[in-house]
Design a protein around this motif. Structure first.
Motif, PDB file in Angstrom:
ATOM      1  N   MET A   1      73.055  56.841  17.157  1.00 47.36           N
ATOM      2  CA  MET A   1      71.844  56.751  16.331  1.00 47.36           C
ATOM      3  C   MET A   1      71.748  55.384  15.675  1.00 47.36           C
ATOM      4  O   MET A   1      70.701  54.780  15.600  1.00 47.36           O
ATOM      5  N   GLY A   2      72.871  54.930  15.199  1.00 47.41           N
ATOM      6  CA  GLY A   2      72.826  53.636  14.533  1.00 47.41           C
ATOM      7  C   GLY A   2      72.538  53.763  13.054  1.00 47.41           C
ATOM      8  O   GLY A   2      72.944  52.941  12.250  1.00 47.41           O
ATOM      9  N   LEU A   3      71.825  54.866  12.713  1.00 45.71           N
ATOM     10  CA  LEU A   3      71.408  55.040  11.317  1.00 45.71           C
ATOM     11  C   LEU A   3      72.614  55.310  10.427  1.00 45.71           C
ATOM     12  O   LEU A   3      72.740  54.752   9.332  1.00 45.71           O
ATOM     13  N   GLU A   4      73.525  56.133  10.937  1.00 43.49           N
ATOM     14  CA  GLU A   4      74.620  56.582  10.080  1.00 43.49           C
ATOM     15  C   GLU A   4      75.539  55.439   9.650  1.00 43.49           C
ATOM     16  O   GLU A   4      76.189  55.499   8.632  1.00 43.49           O
ATOM     17  N   GLU A   5      75.609  54.393  10.477  1.00 43.41           N
ATOM     18  CA  GLU A   5      76.473  53.271  10.100  1.00 43.41           C
ATOM     19  C   GLU A   5      75.904  52.507   8.914  1.00 43.41           C
ATOM     20  O   GLU A   5      76.618  51.859   8.164  1.00 43.41           O
ATOM     21  N   LYS A   6      74.589  52.565   8.764  1.00 44.41           N
ATOM     22  CA  LYS A   6      73.945  51.704   7.778  1.00 44.41           C
ATOM     23  C   LYS A   6      73.939  52.301   6.370  1.00 44.41           C
ATOM     24  O   LYS A   6      73.848  51.589   5.380  1.00 44.41           O
ATOM     25  N   THR A  14      73.532  64.868   3.824  1.00 41.36           N
ATOM     26  CA  THR A  14      73.119  66.224   4.169  1.00 41.36           C
ATOM     27  C   THR A  14      71.673  66.231   4.610  1.00 41.36           C
ATOM     28  O   THR A  14      71.316  66.835   5.608  1.00 41.36           O
ATOM     29  N   THR A  15      70.842  65.542   3.907  1.00 42.63           N
ATOM     30  CA  THR A  15      69.429  65.513   4.273  1.00 42.63           C
ATOM     31  C   THR A  15      69.238  64.783   5.587  1.00 42.63           C
ATOM     32  O   THR A  15      68.490  65.224   6.456  1.00 42.63           O
ATOM     33  N   VAL A  16      69.944  63.675   5.712  1.00 42.05           N
ATOM     34  CA  VAL A  16      69.809  62.909   6.951  1.00 42.05           C
ATOM     35  C   VAL A  16      70.307  63.729   8.131  1.00 42.05           C
ATOM     36  O   VAL A  16      69.690  63.768   9.192  1.00 42.05           O
ATOM     37  N   GLU A  17      71.420  64.406   7.902  1.00 41.91           N
ATOM     38  CA  GLU A  17      71.963  65.255   8.968  1.00 41.91           C
ATOM     39  C   GLU A  17      70.939  66.281   9.405  1.00 41.91           C
ATOM     40  O   GLU A  17      70.714  66.505  10.589  1.00 41.91           O
ATOM     41  N   GLY A  18      70.330  66.922   8.416  1.00 40.02           N
ATOM     42  CA  GLY A  18      69.333  67.946   8.734  1.00 40.02           C
ATOM     43  C   GLY A  18      68.181  67.361   9.533  1.00 40.02           C
ATOM     44  O   GLY A  18      67.754  67.939  10.537  1.00 40.02           O
ATOM     45  N   LEU A  19      67.743  66.210   9.085  1.00 44.51           N
ATOM     46  CA  LEU A  19      66.613  65.566   9.756  1.00 44.51           C
ATOM     47  C   LEU A  19      66.991  65.151  11.174  1.00 44.51           C
ATOM     48  O   LEU A  19      66.276  65.414  12.141  1.00 44.51           O
ATOM     49  N   ARG A  24      66.973  65.923  16.984  1.00 46.53           N
ATOM     50  CA  ARG A  24      67.754  66.043  18.211  1.00 46.53           C
ATOM     51  C   ARG A  24      67.462  67.359  18.917  1.00 46.53           C
ATOM     52  O   ARG A  24      67.268  67.414  20.124  1.00 46.53           O
ATOM     53  N   LYS A  25      67.429  68.448  18.149  1.00 48.80           N
ATOM     54  CA  LYS A  25      67.335  69.740  18.812  1.00 48.80           C
ATOM     55  C   LYS A  25      65.956  69.955  19.393  1.00 48.80           C
ATOM     56  O   LYS A  25      65.786  70.714  20.338  1.00 48.80           O
ATOM     57  N   LYS A  26      64.952  69.295  18.847  1.00 49.40           N
ATOM     58  CA  LYS A  26      63.603  69.523  19.350  1.00 49.40           C
ATOM     59  C   LYS A  26      63.257  68.602  20.511  1.00 49.40           C
ATOM     60  O   LYS A  26      62.124  68.585  20.979  1.00 49.40           O
ATOM     61  N   GLN A 152      73.425  71.903  13.203  1.00 45.99           N
ATOM     62  CA  GLN A 152      74.552  71.883  12.273  1.00 45.99           C
ATOM     63  C   GLN A 152      75.459  70.672  12.457  1.00 45.99           C
ATOM     64  O   GLN A 152      76.390  70.488  11.676  1.00 45.99           O
ATOM     65  N   THR A 153      75.195  69.874  13.504  1.00 43.76           N
ATOM     66  CA  THR A 153      76.106  68.766  13.786  1.00 43.76           C
ATOM     67  C   THR A 153      76.112  67.759  12.640  1.00 43.76           C
ATOM     68  O   THR A 153      75.078  67.365  12.136  1.00 43.76           O
TER      69      THR A 153
END
Lengths: 184, 198, 816
Positions: A1-6, A14-19, A24-26, A152-153
């Motif tokens: 994703m690249g986002l998580e490193e930043k 938690t919010t980012v994970e949910g988003l 991803r799932k959709k 849930q990932t």
């Protein structure tokens, strides 16, 4: 994703994970990959009556690099095994595997020298789906269970922590051959 | 509409379809609307006699009939105070590996006591191989109102044959008392154990 | 066709007959049913068994015989000249008769095949399916009995299923000699039953196997599995030196049952209950990983770690090592130990005899037994006279007992036994007792009554000596002398399955494989060539007694050296123990002390024992179910067995030894059974000169005891506290009761009667058992060696022939 490193670790995750999970799932794209009879049911699931498009996954990708999900639909012969693995290796992360039907999951009734006794011998499997072959609803059910897993990932530092936890758990887990149930 | 120019006839098909009934099954939201056909082969079920005793006699004929070798059964003897089925023998271990099972229903045909039948349940997908080996407690039919959970004695004065001839229709008061008594004793044991451990 | 009938074929005329039009020529006295088998016609049968007398009880084998008014039972009618037999294949009369009989047999037979343990391998089920009617014409309720009932702790009887074929009763009466079950009642109520005694025969399991319906079933195997889900493997029984062919049935990595398998030359169709039911030890309480001692505690270790430690210590110790193996090893494993000791350690300090032994026995084995082919079961069956010395066949080698009994029944063999009293087994052989005080067997052998000596001169007469004779000084020497004097052949019958193989494989000091004396240069050269080494030890090493003594001397020497602060070089630095049970030897305390004192102890075993608890490194090894191999029975016959669990992770002893050799950086040793067998075959038996037979004189006559003391007589019962019988509660329930046997006069002298407790004491402990007054010389007391409440080596610390004290236990309590 690249986002998580930043983003700072532990912050907002938690919010980012949910988003991220929702996104991803959709949009899980499946690699076009039919091995035997189960593939017919898989194709049927893509058709209008069952319509996988409802879950954002009507696109079966013939190119592994553009795919997220491999549905191993059918018995994997020893000769096919390296190809299955190669396709899996060509997919980019994050990626998931559904083992569809008895043969892919365990060899099914083909307990013989020609068939790999479960595709989990060559690739990691996220969802095992019983059936011979499973009806399209069963595949949809498996896909929805996978969606739940994707949702849930964890990502970033949380994922690293989760991996460490899982590894620690696996080291002390009871070996499968010692799981006796009612056997004595 | 045969006189439409060929370039437009394709659009007409699309347009006409918009007014037709949608064939898509809305699974899982409306799953109940599309039940499987009556003879669909779903998950197995181990049936019970009307008083709750198990019908399975642990004869392993299902395991023998299974072309995929998915069933493992181990019998055991019913003894005084630990009776699970009418007659001499019951299935102590009953496992079906749903990742081997091909839902062919040969086991159902082989079952001499009609203990094994199939349900319409099919949403079995799961995350690991181990949990897809179903044990006896997962396969047993749920208890209805007339039943009490084994182990308990047969209905007083009946034989194994009476069970098969349908002469037993439900659990008797004696059986209910026996089971209630057992459960009470078990609970008391648990309390003692909990106290001992604390 | 029986062996006997075969033998007669040569000297009697054949009779010629026709079965279904096919000409057949058979020896006189052949039953129609056997003659039909020779021309490929199978007549259905339930009661018929080739090794039992004909009885024609089930009537299933009815055939049409020309000239006879009614159908005749083929299992009870002998073929006569020009007889014309028509079976169900060609005769409607026979077919109708057989179908009628089948219908009758099924009239009261319950249809509970799904829950019956015989279902799937049941002759009645099979024949009903092939030749029976699809529906029954009988609509009335069937006769029922309460079921099942125990005829013994391990045999269950379901009378509803019984077809009264009497196979079981005939077996018990004719073969085993324990007529404890019989037909009871008359008419429709006719049934099999027991009297007051349960059916506690050592051979009761065979009736379960030969029952053609599910009437007799095993309590141990009850509802465990179905035959169609079992994998069968041909195996050899590991419990004694009889060498029975068995069939091991397993599933789910667990042995479910054992059956006797047919081998006409050895066990015919039978085995004993120990071989049939004692197999739980294979899976219970096992060692699974190597253990090493760290800070005084054993901990689990990886194979490479444990092997490295052992290799380092053994490289240091070198020839200052010793190897002791139990008597349960297969030929290949014992060979591997012998090879390892001589090539990798360079020592000849090795002994497999973990039991009361003597130097005399070792000399006897080297000169007369090792690597030889002795008399066989066939010779035994044909012998006119047999003399048993220090040997109880029923307890110590049950199949030898069955052969003796067969010979006694068929041609009146005379059996003599040199023993303190006539045991139950001897009585069933109609044997004659030569009553002897333990310890003076040699004297009895040297002064046999004239008629016995005369009988032994007859052609084919045999002397059977048991391993217990080693405890009696001069006994084996006297037996050899008697054999040479009379011409009777001599057979040594050990108790354990691995003893003869270990001997032939050279797992004993002074003997190389095939009975080669280590002192013989040619023998050494032959072996060194096959083993690919330069030289072998030239002088015999220490045997078990020597090893124990050497360690004791070391300990004393080391202690003395410590006091004077000198260097002391031990003669035994490392001790390797394989499957050794300390309580098996004559003096367990001495062996235990040696194990505790030895600087470095390696134990190879299948389960935790006192030995593994005291060892520095423990290797788990495979049981007989986890390896293939060969046992050598008392005849010297090779009895190979296949691996039962092919997917096992366990290593055999030979594999572990080869791994140690690898870690020692030695040349690779043969690691698997084919390679070991090839070496053993390449070596073969020794053809050169053998050492002389021992010439040990008989000891001076030992005085029998008085009222306070007695001479101890003891031997092991077939079913006792042996470790291989653990986990088999039903088998244990059929053990013979532990009793102390004394003569009436001795009992009277002590003032006790039948059933009263008597205390047998020594310096180390005592045993208290109820008395069984027995006809035997005065001043002797017999107790079982290893039975409940009677563990002789552990409690008394002495063996047969020792003097023990006798007293009334009440005396003690009163005193205290």
């Amino acid at each position: 994703m690249g986002l998580e490193e930043k983003i700072p670790s532990g912050f907002l995750l938690t919010t980012v994970e949910g988003l991220a999970g929702y996104a991803r799932k959709k949009s899980v794209w499946t690699v076009t990959f039919g091995l035997a009879c189960c593939a017919i049911e898989m194709m049927s699931a893509g058709g209008p009556r069952y319509d996988l498009g409802r879950f954002g996954m009507e696109v079966f990708r013939p190119s592994p690099r553009q795919a997220d999900l491999m549905i191993v639909a059918g018995r994997v012969s020893q000769k096919m095994a390296p190809i299955v693995r190669q396709v899996y290796d060509q997919m980019s992360n994050p990626k998931w595997v559904i083992s569809m039907g008895a043969c892919a999951s365990s060899g099914g009734m083909f307990n013989n020298y020609a068939i790999v006794q479960g595709v989990d011998h060559i690739v990691p499997v996220d969802i095992y789906l019983p059936g011979c072959p499973p009806r399209p609803e069963q595949l949809e059910d498996a896909i929805l269970k996978l969606h739940e897993q994707i949702q849930q990932t964890k990502i970033g530092a949380n994922r690293e922590k989760e991996i460490a936890e899982l590894e620690a758990k696996a080291l002390v887990a009871e070996p499968v051959q010692d799981m006796k149930g009612l056997l004595r | 509409m045969a006189d439409l120019p060929p370039a437009l006839s394709g659009f007409w098909v699309t347009f006409r379809t918009m007014f037709q009934k949608v064939v898509t099954e809305q699974y899982p939201e409306q799953a109940a609307k599309y039940p499987p056909k009556p003879r669909f082969h779903g998950r197995h079920q181990l049936n019970r006699h009307p008083d709750g005793l198990e019908k399975c006699v642990g004869c392993e004929l299902c395991a023998w009939a299974c072309p995929a070798d998915a069933i493992y059964v181990q019998g055991a003897a019913n003894v005084e105070g630990d009776r699970h089925s009418p007659g001499e023998r019951y299935g102590r271990v009953y496992q079906i590996n749903y990742l081997r099972c091909i839902f062919c229903a040969m086991c159902i045909e082989a079952c001499p006591t009609r203990a094994l039948t199939m349900t319409h349940e099919f949403d079995l997908a799961d995350h690991s191989r181990e949990v897809l080996i179903y044990e006896k407690d997962q396969l047993l039919a749920p208890l209805t109102e007339n039943m009490v959970a084994p182990p308990h004695a047969m209905v007083a004065g009946t034989t194994e044959k009476d069970y098969y001839e349908g002469k037993v229709t439900g659990a008797t008061t004696e059986q209910r008392e026996e089971v209630a008594h057992r459960e009470e004793a078990e609970e008391a044991d648990e309390v003692v154990d909990a106290e001992a451990s604390s | 066709m029986t062996a006997q009938a075969e033998g007669e074929a040569a000297d009697t005329d054949l009779v010629h007959a026709f079965i279904d039009g096919q000409p057949v020529s058979v020896p006189k006295g052949t039953l129609i049913i056997r003659a039909a088998e020779q021309v490929g016609v199978e007549i259905p049968r339930f009661c018929d068994h080739p090794l039992l007398d004909p009885v024609a009880a089930c009537r299933q084998c009815l055939v049409e015989v020309e000239g006879m008014p009614k159908p005749q039972p083929a299992c009870a009618l002998y073929v006569s000249e020009d007889m014309k037999v028509k079976t169900q294949d060609t005769s409607t009369e026979a077919e109708v008769a057989q179908k009628g009989v089948m219908e009758f047999l099924l009239a009261n037979h319950p249809l509970d095949c799904p829950v019956c343990d015989k279902g799937g391998e049941c002759p009645l089920q099979n024949q009903a399916m092939t030749a029976g009617r699809t529906t029954s014409r009988y609509t009335l309720p069937k006769r029922t009995f309460p079921k099942p009932i125990n005829v013994s702790a391990q045999v269950l009887l379901d009378r509803e299923r019984c077809v009264n074929c009497q196979r079981c009763t005939r077996f018990a009466d004719e073969i085993a000699g324990d007529p404890l079950i019989d037909l009871m009642e008359r008419g429709a109520e006719q049934q099999i039953g027991i009297g007051e005694e349960p059916f506690d025969s050592y051979f009761s399991g065979n009736t379960i196997q030969i029952c053609p319906v599910g009437a007799l079933t095993s309590a141990d195997y009850r509802f465990k599995a179905r035959p169609f889900d079992l994998v069968s493997v041909p195996t050899t029984c590991e419990h004694c030196a009889s060498g029975c062919a068995t069939r091991t049935d397993w599933r789910h990595e667990s042995v479910e049952r054992r059956y006797a398998w047919e081998d006409p030359a050895v066990n015919e169709d039978w085995n004993c209950d120990k071989g049939r039911f004692a197999f739980k030890y294979l899976s219970e309480n096992r060692l699974t990983t190597p253990l090493v001692r760290e800070d005084g505690q054993l901990r689990k270790a990886s194979w490479p770690e444990a092997l490295r430690i052992v290799a380092a210590r053994l490289a240091q110790a070198g020839s200052r090592s010793a190897v002791v193996t139990g008597g349960r090893l297969s030929l290949e494993d014992a060979y591997a130990y012998g090879r390892f000791a001589r090539t990798d350690l360079g020592t000849d300090n090795i002994d497999f005899r973990t039991r009361p032994t003597s130097q005399e026995e070792q000399d006897f084995l080297a000169s007369r037994v090792a690597g030889t082919a002795g008399p066989t079961y066939a010779d035994l069956e044909a012998a006119p006279t047999v003399l048993l010395v220090g040997f109880e066949p029923e307890e110590e080698s049950p199949i030898v007992y069955l052969r003796l009994r067969k010979a006694v029944r068929k041609h009146g063999m005379r059996v003599f036994s040199i023993a303190p009293f006539a045991s139950e087994g001897l009585e069933k052989l109609s044997g004659e007792l030569l009553a002897t005080v333990p310890g003076s067997e040699a004297a009895t052998l040297r002064s046999l009554p004239d008629d016995v000596a005369k009988e032994l001169r007859a052609d084919g007469a045999m002397i059977l000596v048991g391993e217990r004779l080693a405890q009696s000084q001069g006994g084996l020497s006297a037996a050899v002398a008697l054999s040479e004097q009379t011409g009777a052949s001599l057979a040594w019958i050990p108790r354990r399955a691995g003893e003869r193989g270990s001997l032939d494989a050279g797992a004993i000091s002074g003997l190389l494989p095939g009975g080669r004396p280590i002192t013989d240069a040619a023998a050494r050269q032959e072996v060194a060539k096959v083993w690919g080494i330069e030289a072998l030890p030239e002088t015999p090493g220490l045997n078990l007694a020597g090893i124990i003594a050497a360690i004791a001397a070391d300990e004393a020497g080391a202690a003395a050296a410590e006091d004077s602060e000198e260097e002391y070089e031990r003669s035994i630095e490392a001790l390797i123990l394989a499957g050794v049970d300390v309580s098996d030897v004559a003096e367990p305390a001495a062996l235990q002390r040696a194990i505790d004192d030895a600087p470095f102890v390696v134990a190879l075993d299948i389960r935790p024992t006192e030995v593994t608890a005291a060892a520095d490194v423990v290797f788990p090894v495979a049981t007989v179910a986890e390896k293939s191999g060969t046992f050598v029975d008392w005849e010297g016959r090779r009895r190979p067995f296949a691996i039962t669990f092919p997917e096992t992770q366990m290593f055999s002893d030979a594999t572990v030894l080869s791994l140690i050799a690898d870690n020692l950086d030695h040349d690779p040793a043969p690691r698997n059974v084919p390679a070991l067998r090839a070496e053993i075959e390449a070596l073969g038996a020794w053809a050169g000169e053998r050492p002389d037979v021992p010439q040990v004189p008989a000891p001076p006559a030992s005085p029998a005891g008085d009222n306070q003391t007695a001479v101890l007589a003891t031997w092991r019962l077939l079913l006792d506290l042996g470790v291989t019988q653990e986990g088999a509660p039903y088998l244990a329930a059929t053990r013979r009761p532990s009793v102390a046997r004394i003569s009436a006069a001795t009992a009277a002298g002590l003032g006790i009667g039948e059933g009263d407790p008597v205390r047998v004491g020594s310096q180390t402990g005592s045993i208290t058992l109820p008395v069984a007054v027995t006809e035997m010389p005065d001043g002797i007391v017999w107790v079982p060696t290893n039975s409940p409440d009677s563990r002789v080596t552990e409690s008394l610390g002495v063996g047969a022939g020792a003097t023990v004290s006798l007293s009334r236990p009440t005396d003690l309590t009163e005193g205290a």
